[in-house]
Design a protein around this motif. Structure first.
Motif: not given
Length: 454
Positions: A35-61
């Protein structure tokens, strides 16, 4: 637009069959995946910061479950209804994901979890399964083998099937085109008034109801010379001077599916200027050429041959405008058209603006690279019914590409006319086209007129 439950059910059945076919292909390649586990993905932040980058899910998910937010997973295995593990944190910093007004919620097995650890525990160890997503560290907690993390033997057939749009996906793409049409109409009205790029961008967002991070790509809103910057992103706050030529490349979204639409408009108050007169001839001709190219989209058509026809057509326009002083055949042989048309004719479109599989020519992943003379061509795959591609010829005055020809005194180009047209920038016309069994359906034209005047 909320898709019907019946349409989505058919789509889900088709996608599940595609996943099962990919599992068969992986087994043939030596990977015994269950079977397959499709993961939407997680949040990422700018380098050395806690501001999150805009999130986009894994397309196959997202193809299976258009659910907002990070941290979700979806399990697909033969003979069982897909299971959605939804992450809904109890958190006062951010709101939990809302239940989507989409039939996926009732069609899938859904469980809701407040903590990432609880969600992963609910999935449990999955030896013998594959992981598709952007976070191998997350997948490591499922006891998967390293060879099961996005194996190409699985991804290749998944990407292959993504090119064939179900009826549900076609409906989403039509809706994305309609949304883009609202924004293009608002911008077109503002162009006639000579508004600034920033004002026009705000008008686009207001008309479509989209926020910046919800548009499928960063809008290109370009007056005059900025139209020659292919991925121009600066949005000037000052009103244009003179504001002769305007290019917009902006799309809409519907349940994760994108539209990608470009128009070039010429303001009527520029018609008394000699140089823009030649530019108007180029832009008018470009609209006609683009329509001719769209009419050649059909099952079995070669996108490489379509690109060749586009380059030849643009070369003819350049000769008619007086920019090229040699025969068309000589101009093509000496690559004199390429500085004026440096990009590919188009690309596949779907959950991603530049959708996967454009150079893939077999289900197993064999690739057809573009011809050496057109390295930027994104699509070499023969066209088939249910594929969606963009058709976007353009003509540009790009100093970086023209200067090497000027430096060696290229006599086949009228440099005085080039200098006169440099302030006009660039022109492009782009529609989204569905390949049908009998030819094509232009998804864009019902919503965005083909006109060079605002």
């Amino acid at each position: 637009m909320t898709p019907s439950a019946a349409l989505y059910a058919q789509h889900l059945e088709t996608v599940q069959a595609a996943v099962e076919d990919a599992l068969v292909a992986a087994r043939t390649a030596g990977l015994g995946l269950r079977g397959v586990v499709f993961h939407s993905g997680g949040l990422r932040t700018f380098h050395a910061d806690d501001i999150e980058l805009p999130f986009r899910p894994t397309p196959h998910f997202a193809r299976l479950a258009p659910v907002a937010g990070p941290g979700h997973a979806l399990l697909v295995e033969p003979g069982r209804r897909p299971r959605l593990f939804l992450l809904a944190p109890r958190d006062y910093w951010c709101e939990p994901p809302a239940r989507p007004a989409h039939p996926c919620w009732d069609a899938l097995e859904v469980s809701v979890h407040a903590e990432p650890e609880a969600l992963r525990a609910a999935i449990g160890p999955r030896p013998g399964w594959a992981y598709v997503g952007p976070d191998p560290a997350w997948a490591a907690g499922l006891e998967l083998e390293a060879a099961a993390i996005e194996p190409m033997a699985l991804l290749a057939p998944l990407d292959w099937h993504r090119a064939y749009k179900t009826d549900y996906e076609q409906a989403c793409l039509r809706e994305a085109a309609r949304v883009a049409g609202l924004g293009h109409a608002a911008v077109r009205a503002g162009v006639a008034e000579g508004r600034s790029e920033r004002e026009l961008h705000a008008a686009y967002l207001a008309a479509t109801g989209l926020l910046d991070h919800e548009t499928p790509y960063g809008n290109i809103i370009a007056w005059d010379e900025a139209g020659a910057v292919l991925h121009y992103q600066t949005k000037r706050a000052t009103r244009p001077d003179p504001g002769r030529s305007f290019l917009i490349d902006a799309g809409g979204s519907s349940w994760g599916y994108a539209s990608d639409v470009t128009r070039t408009w010429l303001r009527p108050d520029a018609q008394g200027v000699e140089a823009p007169g030649a530019w108007r001839a180029l832009v008018r001709g470009l609209y006609g050429l683009q329509e001719e190219l769209v009419q050649q989209v059909a099952p079995g058509a070669s996108f490489v041959e379509l690109h060749a026809a586009a380059e030849r057509g643009i070369g003819a326009l350049l000769r008619e405008a007086g920019l090229l002083r040699v025969s068309l055949d000589e101009a093509l042989e000496r690559a004199l058209v390429r500085p004026f048309f440096p990009h590919g004719l188009g690309h596949h479109l779907g959950l991603q603006v530049h959708d996967v599989g454009g150079r893939q020519v077999t289900r197993e992943g064999a690739q057809q690279p573009p011809p050496e003379r057109w390295p930027h061509l994104r699509t070499t795959r023969p066209l088939e019914a249910r594929q969606v591609v963009t058709i976007e010829p353009g003509v540009y005055m790009i100093p970086l590409l023209l200067e090497p020809h000027r430096a060696r005194g290229e006599p086949g180009i009228d440099w005085d006319l080039v200098d006169a047209l440099l302030p006009c920038g660039g022109a492009r016309v782009e529609d989204d086209v569905l390949v049908t069994a009998g030819g094509r359906e232009n998804l864009t034209r019902p919503h965005v007129p083909a006109s060079w005047e605002p």
